[in-house]
Scaffold this motif. Structure first.
Motif, mmCIF file in Angstrom:
data_model
loop_
_atom_site.group_PDB
_atom_site.id
_atom_site.type_symbol
_atom_site.label_atom_id
_atom_site.label_comp_id
_atom_site.label_asym_id
_atom_site.label_seq_id
_atom_site.Cartn_x
_atom_site.Cartn_y
_atom_site.Cartn_z
ATOM 1 N N ASP A 3 82.676 77.272 85.094
ATOM 2 C CA ASP A 3 83.761 77.748 85.602
ATOM 3 C C ASP A 3 84.497 78.321 86.321
ATOM 4 O OD1 ASP A 3 86.477 78.623 84.556
ATOM 5 O OD2 ASP A 3 85.249 80.502 83.000
ATOM 6 N N ILE A 4 85.713 78.942 86.590
ATOM 7 C CA ILE A 4 86.504 78.905 88.125
ATOM 8 C C ILE A 4 86.564 80.468 88.627
ATOM 9 C CG2 ILE A 4 88.952 79.484 88.680
ATOM 10 C CD1 ILE A 4 89.303 76.388 87.103
ATOM 11 N N ASP A 5 85.886 80.478 89.763
ATOM 12 C CA ASP A 5 85.960 81.729 90.526
ATOM 13 C C ASP A 5 86.852 82.329 90.532
ATOM 14 O OD1 ASP A 5 86.092 80.769 92.881
ATOM 15 O OD2 ASP A 5 84.545 82.056 93.376
ATOM 16 N N SER A 6 87.925 81.948 90.899
ATOM 17 C CA SER A 6 89.105 83.040 91.616
ATOM 18 C C SER A 6 90.271 81.216 91.077
ATOM 19 C CB SER A 6 89.001 83.123 92.299
ATOM 20 O OG SER A 6 90.579 84.097 92.795
ATOM 21 N N LEU A 7 91.813 81.810 91.201
ATOM 22 C CA LEU A 7 92.503 81.507 91.032
ATOM 23 C C LEU A 7 92.978 80.819 92.620
ATOM 24 C CD1 LEU A 7 93.841 80.887 87.372
ATOM 25 C CD2 LEU A 7 93.009 79.040 88.658
ATOM 26 N N ASP A 8 93.170 82.725 93.160
ATOM 27 C CA ASP A 8 93.306 82.644 94.930
ATOM 28 C C ASP A 8 92.704 82.054 95.316
ATOM 29 O OD1 ASP A 8 94.116 84.116 96.902
ATOM 30 O OD2 ASP A 8 94.770 85.890 96.133
ATOM 31 N N PRO A 9 93.727 81.032 96.459
ATOM 32 C CA PRO A 9 93.027 79.706 96.728
ATOM 33 C C PRO A 9 92.541 80.761 97.907
ATOM 34 C CG PRO A 9 94.988 80.055 97.523
ATOM 35 C CD PRO A 9 95.239 80.704 96.277
ATOM 36 N N HIS A 10 92.718 81.495 99.227
ATOM 37 C CA HIS A 10 91.863 83.053 99.539
ATOM 38 C C HIS A 10 90.549 83.201 99.420
ATOM 39 C CE1 HIS A 10 95.690 82.612 101.524
ATOM 40 N NE2 HIS A 10 95.289 80.953 101.498
ATOM 41 N N LEU A 11 90.606 83.535 97.419
ATOM 42 C CA LEU A 11 89.461 84.276 97.116
ATOM 43 C C LEU A 11 88.486 83.496 96.883
ATOM 44 C CD1 LEU A 11 91.013 87.047 95.745
ATOM 45 C CD2 LEU A 11 90.026 87.368 97.773
ATOM 46 N N ALA A 12 88.767 81.817 96.580
ATOM 47 C CA ALA A 12 88.123 82.044 95.424
ATOM 48 C C ALA A 12 86.357 81.291 96.499
ATOM 49 C CB ALA A 12 88.546 80.291 95.090
ATOM 50 N N THR A 13 85.628 81.324 96.116
ATOM 51 C CA THR A 13 84.642 80.364 96.719
ATOM 52 C C THR A 13 83.716 79.495 96.574
ATOM 53 O OG1 THR A 13 82.706 82.151 95.598
ATOM 54 C CG2 THR A 13 84.246 83.349 98.057
ATOM 55 N N ALA A 14 83.405 79.806 95.377
ATOM 56 C CA ALA A 14 82.760 78.690 94.507
ATOM 57 C C ALA A 14 82.592 77.327 94.995
ATOM 58 C CB ALA A 14 82.335 78.709 93.299
ATOM 59 N N ALA A 15 82.584 76.184 95.626
ATOM 60 C CA ALA A 15 82.458 74.780 96.024
ATOM 61 C C ALA A 15 83.323 73.857 94.752
ATOM 62 C CB ALA A 15 81.549 74.100 96.243
ATOM 63 N N GLY A 16 82.624 74.271 93.033
ATOM 64 C CA GLY A 16 83.724 73.679 92.242
ATOM 65 C C GLY A 16 84.025 74.721 92.124
ATOM 66 N N THR A 17 84.791 75.705 92.725
ATOM 67 C CA THR A 17 86.441 75.907 92.147
ATOM 68 C C THR A 17 87.241 75.144 93.519
ATOM 69 O OG1 THR A 17 85.350 78.377 92.044
ATOM 70 C CG2 THR A 17 88.097 77.345 91.950
ATOM 71 N N LYS A 18 87.017 75.279 94.738
ATOM 72 C CA LYS A 18 87.902 74.464 96.033
ATOM 73 C C LYS A 18 87.987 73.447 95.621
ATOM 74 C CE LYS A 18 86.267 77.575 99.201
ATOM 75 N NZ LYS A 18 84.790 77.604 100.129
ATOM 76 N N GLU A 19 86.880 72.345 94.641
ATOM 77 C CA GLU A 19 87.495 71.232 94.851
ATOM 78 C C GLU A 19 88.292 70.852 93.758
ATOM 79 O OE1 GLU A 19 84.215 69.215 92.714
ATOM 80 O OE2 GLU A 19 84.084 70.321 91.301
ATOM 81 N N ILE A 20 88.686 71.815 93.054
ATOM 82 C CA ILE A 20 89.858 71.815 92.133
ATOM 83 C C ILE A 20 91.053 72.036 92.364
ATOM 84 C CG2 ILE A 20 90.741 72.485 89.935
ATOM 85 C CD1 ILE A 20 87.720 72.646 89.139
ATOM 86 N N LEU A 21 91.284 73.288 93.124
ATOM 87 C CA LEU A 21 92.072 73.989 93.951
ATOM 88 C C LEU A 21 92.790 72.938 95.360
ATOM 89 C CD1 LEU A 21 91.436 77.138 94.187
ATOM 90 C CD2 LEU A 21 92.641 76.120 92.566
ATOM 91 N N PHE A 22 91.982 71.325 95.582
ATOM 92 C CA PHE A 22 92.523 71.129 96.501
ATOM 93 C C PHE A 22 93.308 70.625 96.446
ATOM 94 C CE2 PHE A 22 92.223 66.899 98.405
ATOM 95 C CZ PHE A 22 92.114 66.588 99.615
ATOM 96 N N ASN A 23 93.634 70.184 94.813
ATOM 97 C CA ASN A 23 94.732 69.675 94.166
ATOM 98 C C ASN A 23 96.477 70.162 94.309
ATOM 99 O OD1 ASN A 23 93.759 67.016 93.362
ATOM 100 N ND2 ASN A 23 92.240 68.319 92.040
ATOM 101 N N ILE A 24 95.965 71.272 94.452
ATOM 102 C CA ILE A 24 97.334 72.421 93.820
ATOM 103 C C ILE A 24 97.625 73.008 95.360
ATOM 104 C CG2 ILE A 24 97.994 74.466 92.503
ATOM 105 C CD1 ILE A 24 96.007 74.583 91.312
ATOM 106 N N PHE A 25 96.287 73.455 96.187
ATOM 107 C CA PHE A 25 97.032 73.994 97.694
ATOM 108 C C PHE A 25 96.654 72.490 98.671
ATOM 109 C CE2 PHE A 25 95.572 77.151 94.778
ATOM 110 C CZ PHE A 25 96.866 77.995 94.610
ATOM 111 N N GLU A 26 97.617 72.977 99.637
ATOM 112 C CA GLU A 26 97.060 72.719 101.352
ATOM 113 C C GLU A 26 97.655 73.461 102.129
ATOM 114 O OE1 GLU A 26 100.580 69.577 100.555
ATOM 115 O OE2 GLU A 26 98.901 67.983 100.264
ATOM 116 N N GLY A 27 96.591 73.425 103.204
ATOM 117 C CA GLY A 27 96.879 74.405 104.662
ATOM 118 C C GLY A 27 97.395 73.507 105.551
ATOM 119 N N LEU A 28 97.737 74.050 106.811
ATOM 120 C CA LEU A 28 98.707 73.462 107.452
ATOM 121 C C LEU A 28 97.970 71.743 107.675
ATOM 122 C CD1 LEU A 28 98.783 76.460 109.876
ATOM 123 C CD2 LEU A 28 100.703 75.266 108.562
#
Lengths: 506, 319
Positions: free
Chosen positions: A43-68
């Protein structure tokens, strides 16, 4: 009466048939041709990109968020929200120029104000709590003009730029990101249901022309690793990145999916606690390294898809990697191991308990192979399965163990893996301590010239290997199943599922 | 009325004991919630902030009392693991309320399947004079009982999903999306739950009826000229049902409490799955409430069985 019973049974069967007919009906109608379903394990640990820590969440959020900046499939950084960036000579000032055509999913254009807010939020300037530890070095974020943001940091670090992949979110949106995340990525958020999954839809305003192709992407949590195979075969999921070796074999026979092996970004090792007897003796550690047959592990556990390593660096980080497999060999050297054990005063061997996080089948199987290999040289090894939470608190943070098998997921910074072997590092859970190592590491960190820096990194890997600090095993391969109806899936050297380039075959 | 009061007190006492035991268990098992949530890359500031936020800096007894206090006020607490947004954690009631319909509908469907199939089957079996039928049913029910539920789930998925394509394994349809699609998907896990229970119940009913058939009152009833049908359904079945109802009660309470394995196999986001993930995430508030739910569900079903006894056999309430 008999008749009545029979008709009752028939009615029940009929009802079942009708109901199951319904599933088919709704299943077909909701089947969108321009959508894809990706199977995920946790499961996703947080939808907030700055609070998410699990690798399994970050791999999904990569599609929603971008950095500089963001990573590409070759492991390089490309400008994303920023159009270009420069770093001052002394490495203390970063200047980012923003793109003109980047819009948030809510339709607003990204402004310098949003960038300032996002960076202040992650660095802790906003409320004193840094959310990305590497960025806590940021001293100030200044808006030079509408499209230019200047970031000043406390000390130079050439690898800091990788941390600017931190998501840019609308100014002041921090509190809402956890429920309705808004970013600039190729897909926007539709819905999330705990324990079920997350649905994303195409961002029509995405700044990269023509991307993404799919209208909708669903990340669905699979029932279990065992049933994932059936979910693939039935078409409930299209892409699944964590196949086991036997599942991959089964799928290959079916001809409905492509199965592609790619290197992961995990360094798997038998971590040795350098502060606990008898592993505090370098001869004993060397003996263990000689006793281990990495080729056998790769063959038995990973079906030969892993890449063997002899020190703490991903081979994919080619500039910084040095192949040290030859130091202890990739095959077992039983004679040498026994010799070293005798020299260390353990001619009769000793008992060794290896703690392994039991939820990782891969590490457990590796453990079984290693136990046999160590027995061959007289070390009476045994496996102690521990829960992941216990592993984190007792072993990783508490350092209360002798040996453990686990994997470290690396980001793209070459220093990431080496950093934890410094004597004072809070992540140094193997209790490694070598003054020379610490010294070289500091030099590497301060070095601005990339080539010289890489030289230092290679030296550090050599020191770790010479000291037999830990038994580095392999970078396991990742086996991904992709439905034949899709194309364009890209493999990254980091842990992301980039769906922006995936499309339905014509 | 006094009976109802007694039951209610038992329920409350049991719940209290169970919750205290669960709380204690969570104090003993290793693993730190904060490191589990934040992972290996956490900053010490973040860890401390979260520790304070979750109230871990209070002594355990205080935390327990605080939790019980909230419960008495109807506040089920908030999840450690799931949050609504940065400042607000997900209320446990919301999290469970979302999953409960899945488990309850699954339970309802399997119960209907069990009753509708096993009772006629048991009666027919008891009545059957043919040795072949008897032997065949014996083997079939024995096998159905022996297959582990995990394997049965996979078999059902394979037969109905992969071969017959009656449903798409893993493509669970949420009840919020389409209720008929939801029930259609649920039929198959319900079937997997029901098959061994149908076998057990049918067997049980058959044995119970055969025992009753040998009783004196059957001979008397036959002797005074009752029709065979009346003897069978008016006397034998009624008496034979008593132990079967107890048995069904046990089975149903088990199902209502959540079929963890079947939910896992079919990817159903129900109570069982939530319980497993909450235990491994150390999401204590969720686990506590789930345990309380399971306990109350079991006690409630037994209570209903008690009432049912009185309907079947009015002599019980006279005692």
């Amino acid at each position: 009466m008999k008749k009545k019973l029979c008709s009752l049974l028939l009615a029940a069967l009929l009802a079942m048939a009708v109901l199951s007919g319904c599933t088919d009906g709704t299943g077909e109608s909701s089947e969108n041709n321009f959508s894809a379903v990706v199977g995920i394990q946790q499961d996703i640990d947080s939808l907030d990109p700055h609070l998410a820590t699990a690798a399994g969440t970050k791999e999904i959020l990569f599609n929603i968020f971008e950095g500089l900046v963001k990573s590409d499939e070759n492991g390089n950084l490309i400008d994303a929200v920023a159009e270009s960036h420069t770093v001052s000579q002394d490495g203390l000032v970063y200047t980012f120029t923003l793109r003109d055509n980047v819009k948030f999913h809510n339709g607003n254009a990204v402004t310098a104000e949003d960038v300032k807010y996002s960076l202040e939020r992650v660095s802790g300037l906003l409320d004193g709590t840094p959310l990305v530890s590497a960025l806590s070095t940021i001293k100030s974020v200044d808006i030079l003009d509408e499209k230019t943001v200047q970031v000043t940091v406390e000390s130079p670090n050439t690898e800091l730029i990788y941390s600017f992949t931190a998501a840019i979110i609308p100014s002041g949106s921090g509190e809402e990101e956890g429920t309705s995340p808004v970013g600039t990525g190729p897909f926007s958020f539709v819905s999330y249901t705990p324990q079920e999954g997350i649905v994303l839809k195409k961002n029509p305003d995405y700044w990269q022309e023509g991307l993404p192709y799919l209208d909708q992407v669903t990340f669905r949590i699979v029932g279990s690793a065992e049933t994932a195979l059936m979910e693939l075969q039935s078409g409930a999921i299209d892409i699944y990145p964590y196949l086991t070796d036997s599942q991959a074999q089964t799928l290959k026979e079916g001809n409905t999916h492509q199965v592609v092996a790619s290197p992961s970004n995990v360094v798997q090792a038998l971590f040795l606690n350098n502060a606990v007897a008898p592993l505090d003796n370098v001869l004993v550690r060397q003996a263990i390294l000689y006793a281990i047959d990495k080729e056998e592990i790769n063959e038995y556990v990973g079906g030969g898809t892993g890449s063997l390593i002899g020190s703490a660096m991903l081979p994919s980080l080619a500039d910084n990697y040095v192949d040290l497999n030859s130091v202890y060999g990739t095959k077992a050297n039983v004679e040498k191991a026994k010799e070293l054990l005798a020299e260390a005063g353990y001619a009769d061997g000793f008992d060794l308990v290896i703690d392994i996080p039991s939820n990782y089948e891969f590490h457990m199987q590796t453990g079984e192979v290693i136990v046999e290999q160590l027995k061959a040289v007289g070390i009476n090894a045994s496996i102690n399965p521990v829960e992941w939470d216990t592993w984190l608190s007792d072993i990783y943070n508490g350092r209360n163990y002798t040996a453990t098998i686990s994997g470290i997921t690396c980001d793209q910074t070459p220093g990431y893996l080496l950093n934890r072997f410094q004597t004072q590092s809070s992540k140094n859970f193997i209790n490694y301590s070598n003054a020379e190592y610490d010294e070289v590491y500091l030099k590497a960190q301060a070095e601005q010239d990339m080539e010289k820096k890489a030289g230092y990194y290679k030296q550090l890997q050599q020191i770790l290997a010479d000291d037999a600090a830990t038994a580095f095993l392999q970078v396991p391969g990742n086996m991904t199943a992709i439905s034949n109806r899709l194309e364009g899936y890209k493999f990254y050297p980091i842990y992301v599922q980039d769906m922006s380039t995936v499309s339905v075959k014509k | 009325m006094a009976y109802l009061g007694k039951k209610l007190i038992t329920l409350i006492m049991t719940l209290f004991l169970v919750s205290a035991a669960a709380f204690l268990a969570f104090q003993i098992i290793p693993g730190d919630v904060v490191t589990s949530i934040l992972g290996t890359e956490a900053t010490p500031e973040r860890e401390e902030q979260l520790r304070e936020e979750l109230g871990f800096n209070d002594p355990p007894v205080m935390r327990y009392l605080h939790w019980v206090g909230g419960l008495l006020r109807g506040d089920l607490g908030t999840s450690y693991r799931y949050s609504k947004n940065m400042n607000e954690r997900m209320p446990v009631s919301e999290l469970i309320g979302d999953k409960l319909p899945v488990t309850l509908w699954l339970a309802a469907l399997s119960t209907v399947l069990i009753i509708v199939i096993s009772l006629p089957l048991g009666v027919l079996w008891a009545k059957s004079r043919s040795h072949a039928v008897d032997a065949a049913l014996g083997v079939v029910t024995q096998t159905a009982m022996a297959v582990p539920s995990f394997f049965l789930g996979i078999l059902v998925t394979y037969c109905f999903g992969v071969v017959l394509k009656l449903f798409t394994p893993g493509k669970y349809v949420s009840y919020r999306q389409s209720f008929s699609g939801f029930l259609g998907y649920l039929i198959f896990p319900a079937l997997s739950i029901a098959i061994p229970k149908i076998a057990m119940t049918a067997r049980f009913l058959r044995n119970s009826m055969l025992t009753e058939l040998g009783a004196d009152y059957v001979r008397t009833a036959c002797g005074k000229g009752c029709s065979q049908r009346r003897v069978m359904y008016g006397h034998v079945l009624r008496n034979a049902l008593m132990p079967v109802v107890t048995f069904l009660g046990m089975i149903i309470s088990e199902i209502v409490a959540g079929s963890i394995v079947i939910e896992q196999v079919f990817g159903l986001p129900g109570i069982g799955r939530l319980l497993i993930s909450s235990i491994s995430n150390r999401d204590f508030p969720v686990v506590e409430i789930l345990i309380l739910y399971i306990t109350s569900a079991v006690i409630l079903v037994y209570f209903l069985v008690d009432i049912l006894y009185r309907v079947i056999d009015p002599r019980i309430s006279e005692k």
